[in-house]
Scaffold this motif. Structure first.
Motif, PDB file in Angstrom:
ATOM      1  N   LEU A 184       0.837  -1.218  -0.118  1.00  0.00           N
ATOM      2  CA  LEU A 184       0.126  -0.033   0.126  1.00  0.00           C
ATOM      3  C   LEU A 184       0.810   1.343   0.069  1.00  0.00           C
ATOM      4  O   LEU A 184       0.379   2.255  -0.387  1.00  0.00           O
ATOM      5  CB  LEU A 184      -0.878   0.126   1.172  1.00  0.00           C
ATOM      6  N   SER A 185       1.967   1.101   0.498  1.00  0.00           N
ATOM      7  CA  SER A 185       3.039   2.442   0.386  1.00  0.00           C
ATOM      8  C   SER A 185       3.677   2.661  -0.827  1.00  0.00           C
ATOM      9  O   SER A 185       4.375   3.731  -0.984  1.00  0.00           O
ATOM     10  CB  SER A 185       4.204   1.901   1.565  1.00  0.00           C
ATOM     11  N   ALA A 186       3.307   1.985  -1.946  1.00  0.00           N
ATOM     12  CA  ALA A 186       3.932   2.267  -3.194  1.00  0.00           C
ATOM     13  C   ALA A 186       3.073   3.376  -3.941  1.00  0.00           C
ATOM     14  O   ALA A 186       3.503   3.938  -5.120  1.00  0.00           O
ATOM     15  CB  ALA A 186       3.956   1.122  -4.471  1.00  0.00           C
ATOM     16  N   VAL A 187       2.002   3.721  -3.564  1.00  0.00           N
ATOM     17  CA  VAL A 187       1.106   4.707  -4.128  1.00  0.00           C
ATOM     18  C   VAL A 187       1.420   6.069  -3.722  1.00  0.00           C
ATOM     19  O   VAL A 187       0.970   6.189  -2.340  1.00  0.00           O
ATOM     20  CB  VAL A 187      -0.313   4.123  -3.905  1.00  0.00           C
ATOM     21  N   SER A 188       1.988   6.821  -4.297  1.00  0.00           N
ATOM     22  CA  SER A 188       2.371   8.183  -3.967  1.00  0.00           C
ATOM     23  C   SER A 188       1.042   9.081  -4.382  1.00  0.00           C
ATOM     24  O   SER A 188       0.029   8.497  -5.256  1.00  0.00           O
ATOM     25  CB  SER A 188       3.370   8.622  -4.928  1.00  0.00           C
ATOM     26  N   TRP A 189       1.135  10.322  -4.327  1.00  0.00           N
ATOM     27  CA  TRP A 189      -0.069  11.382  -4.743  1.00  0.00           C
ATOM     28  C   TRP A 189      -0.185  11.287  -6.079  1.00  0.00           C
ATOM     29  O   TRP A 189      -1.222  11.525  -6.599  1.00  0.00           O
ATOM     30  CB  TRP A 189       0.446  12.744  -3.867  1.00  0.00           C
ATOM     31  N   ASP A 190       0.768  11.203  -6.996  1.00  0.00           N
ATOM     32  CA  ASP A 190       0.789  10.963  -8.443  1.00  0.00           C
ATOM     33  C   ASP A 190      -0.163   9.969  -8.861  1.00  0.00           C
ATOM     34  O   ASP A 190      -0.998  10.049  -9.790  1.00  0.00           O
ATOM     35  CB  ASP A 190       2.016  11.079  -9.012  1.00  0.00           C
ATOM     36  N   TYR A 191       0.318   8.843  -8.333  1.00  0.00           N
ATOM     37  CA  TYR A 191      -0.620   7.699  -8.536  1.00  0.00           C
ATOM     38  C   TYR A 191      -2.036   7.638  -8.077  1.00  0.00           C
ATOM     39  O   TYR A 191      -2.959   7.122  -8.910  1.00  0.00           O
ATOM     40  CB  TYR A 191       0.069   6.344  -7.806  1.00  0.00           C
ATOM     41  N   MET A 192      -2.216   8.286  -6.933  1.00  0.00           N
ATOM     42  CA  MET A 192      -3.448   8.398  -6.388  1.00  0.00           C
ATOM     43  C   MET A 192      -4.386   9.083  -7.299  1.00  0.00           C
ATOM     44  O   MET A 192      -5.688   9.000  -7.247  1.00  0.00           O
ATOM     45  CB  MET A 192      -3.514   9.315  -5.101  1.00  0.00           C
ATOM     46  N   SER A 193      -3.923  10.247  -8.073  1.00  0.00           N
ATOM     47  CA  SER A 193      -4.788  11.009  -9.011  1.00  0.00           C
ATOM     48  C   SER A 193      -5.336  10.283 -10.169  1.00  0.00           C
ATOM     49  O   SER A 193      -6.408  10.624 -10.695  1.00  0.00           O
ATOM     50  CB  SER A 193      -3.935  12.110  -9.548  1.00  0.00           C
ATOM     51  N   THR A 247      -7.585  -2.071 -11.206  1.00  0.00           N
ATOM     52  CA  THR A 247      -7.057  -0.819 -10.771  1.00  0.00           C
ATOM     53  C   THR A 247      -6.182  -0.931  -9.602  1.00  0.00           C
ATOM     54  O   THR A 247      -5.184  -0.778  -9.513  1.00  0.00           O
ATOM     55  CB  THR A 247      -7.957   0.062 -10.827  1.00  0.00           C
ATOM     56  N   SER A 248      -6.930  -1.763  -8.424  1.00  0.00           N
ATOM     57  CA  SER A 248      -6.303  -1.932  -7.274  1.00  0.00           C
ATOM     58  C   SER A 248      -5.290  -2.859  -7.461  1.00  0.00           C
ATOM     59  O   SER A 248      -4.195  -2.780  -6.763  1.00  0.00           O
ATOM     60  CB  SER A 248      -7.500  -2.592  -6.372  1.00  0.00           C
ATOM     61  N   THR A 249      -5.320  -3.937  -8.303  1.00  0.00           N
ATOM     62  CA  THR A 249      -4.190  -4.667  -8.476  1.00  0.00           C
ATOM     63  C   THR A 249      -3.039  -4.120  -9.149  1.00  0.00           C
ATOM     64  O   THR A 249      -1.717  -4.271  -8.644  1.00  0.00           O
ATOM     65  CB  THR A 249      -4.666  -6.063  -9.264  1.00  0.00           C
ATOM     66  N   ALA A 250      -3.374  -3.401 -10.155  1.00  0.00           N
ATOM     67  CA  ALA A 250      -2.284  -2.498 -10.841  1.00  0.00           C
ATOM     68  C   ALA A 250      -1.357  -1.728  -9.826  1.00  0.00           C
ATOM     69  O   ALA A 250       0.020  -1.692 -10.096  1.00  0.00           O
ATOM     70  CB  ALA A 250      -2.775  -1.605 -11.928  1.00  0.00           C
ATOM     71  N   PHE A 251      -2.100  -0.986  -8.930  1.00  0.00           N
ATOM     72  CA  PHE A 251      -1.376  -0.043  -8.151  1.00  0.00           C
ATOM     73  C   PHE A 251      -0.716  -0.741  -6.676  1.00  0.00           C
ATOM     74  O   PHE A 251       0.164  -0.143  -6.434  1.00  0.00           O
ATOM     75  CB  PHE A 251      -2.196   1.246  -7.689  1.00  0.00           C
ATOM     76  N   THR A 252      -1.329  -1.621  -6.268  1.00  0.00           N
ATOM     77  CA  THR A 252      -0.945  -2.292  -5.008  1.00  0.00           C
ATOM     78  C   THR A 252      -0.397  -3.626  -5.241  1.00  0.00           C
ATOM     79  O   THR A 252      -0.125  -4.279  -4.176  1.00  0.00           O
ATOM     80  CB  THR A 252      -2.099  -2.161  -3.776  1.00  0.00           C
ATOM     81  N   GLY A 253      -0.616  -4.381  -6.226  1.00  0.00           N
ATOM     82  CA  GLY A 253      -0.361  -5.785  -6.253  1.00  0.00           C
ATOM     83  C   GLY A 253      -1.476  -6.535  -5.847  1.00  0.00           C
ATOM     84  O   GLY A 253      -2.385  -6.110  -5.366  1.00  0.00           O
TER      85      GLY A 253
END
Length: 332
Positions: A184-193, A247-253
């Motif tokens: 969950l820590s790999a998602v920065s504000w850029d990813y969050m947008s 989407t959730s898998t792409a950003f968090t595994g």
């Protein structure tokens, strides 16, 4: 019902606050409030909260909600209590995309493989499987056949990943294995947008389909008799699930068990299968439990962390066993 919702909301905010306050560096509620409101406080604490813990907590909320709603949609579509967001093979497609990038293109520079490279590969893999599922769903009217085909897509993608793992070098293999642990820590504000709007759209689609989902619980023939287009509704369910799970898998595994177990917890709390209650309840339960799992994975007071996938598995596996035991086996 209202009291239960209020209690869930309260527990959600407690979990959110604890997830931000506790970790390798424990912070007071005053520090958290000062940092979130910008009313002074220590600059170091503000940096920890705003640029690390807050996006991580929001990622936990989005991921928990997305996987939980996707689980509700799949269990309704297939009328199977053990169906999850991965049954269509979308998450396997995302894993295949990342494997092809990290394991099959190991000669690429490190900055291309990591970060946005992994996210892009996961999205492309999930979209590829989604398109295949949509094409097949148009030609195959039986829902159970679609379930089997989705499982075959997953097995096919898993086989390719296994071949790539057996032929890759240790460095790239380690990178891919780390991704499969979930983070969950790999998602920065850029990813969050990018992550947040897509998950919100998928969730809104689920809310729009509430009435049709309730009708589907009565059976496809009954739904057709009431004027519901089963094939069209199935396509929208597949699209919403792909947006949420992909989407959730792409950003968090890949994160296991949340999508399968949370809908049962929501039904157990409210004693109903009405999607007007179950979908918002699943969002609250899924988000809250993901926050708790994230808090556990951080092991407050220590410098170590646990893979989030392991924590959710330790939580979800006993519930799956209980569901099977309660139903007297898979055949009931």
């Amino acid at each position: 019902m209202r009291t239960r919702f209020l209690l869930l909301i309260l527990l959600f905010f407690v979990a959110f606050t604890c997830d931000i306050a506790f970790g390798s560096v424990n912070l007071s509620l005053k520090d958290v409030w000062s940092s979130l409101t910008g009313s002074g406080g220590d600059d170091l604490y503000r940096e920890i909260i705003i640029n690390y813990r807050l996006p991580k907590a929001l990622t936990a909320i989005l991921t928990g909600a997305a996987l939980s709603v996707a689980g509700v949609l799949m269990q309704t579509l297939f009328r199977n209590p053990l169906a999850g967001p991965d049954v269509l093979g979308v998450t396997s497609g995302a894993s295949l995309g990342v494997a092809l990038l990290t394991l099959g293109a190991s000669s690429l520079p490190w900055f291309v493989i990591a970060g946005w490279g992994q996210v892009t590969a996961a999205v492309l893999g999930a979209v590829g499987v989604l398109l295949l599922i949509i094409i097949v769903s148009v030609k195959v009217p039986q829902t159970i056949s679609l379930l089997i085909i989705g499982m075959m897509f997953g097995n096919f993608a898993g086989a390719i990943v296994s071949i790539l793992q057996s032929t890759s070098n240790p460095d790239t293999l380690k990178l891919f294995i780390s991704w499969t642990f979930g983070s969950l820590s790999a998602v920065s504000w850029d990813y969050m947008s990018i992550m947040a709007p897509i998950i919100i759209v998928g969730t809104l689609l689920a809310f729009i389909m509430q009435k049709k989902l309730n009708v589907l619980l009565l059976g496809e023939k009954y739904a057709t008799g009431l004027g519901v287009s089963v094939s069209r509704t199935r396509l929208w369910i597949i699209l919403a699930t792909a947006l949420l799970a992909g989407t959730s898998t792409a950003f968090t595994g890949p994160i296991a068990f949340i999508g399968v177990t949370i809908p049962h917890i929501a039904r157990g709390i409210f004693h109903t299968s009405d999607h007007k209650m179950i979908i918002p309840a699943s969002i609250l339960c899924g988000s809250g439990i993901m926050l708790v799992c994230d808090l556990i994975s951080q092991m407050p007071g220590s410098q170590g962390t646990l893979p989030i996938n392991s924590v959710t598995a330790l939580f979800g596996a006993p519930i799956i066993i209980w569901i099977i035991a309660k139903n007297g086996g898979m055949g009931k």
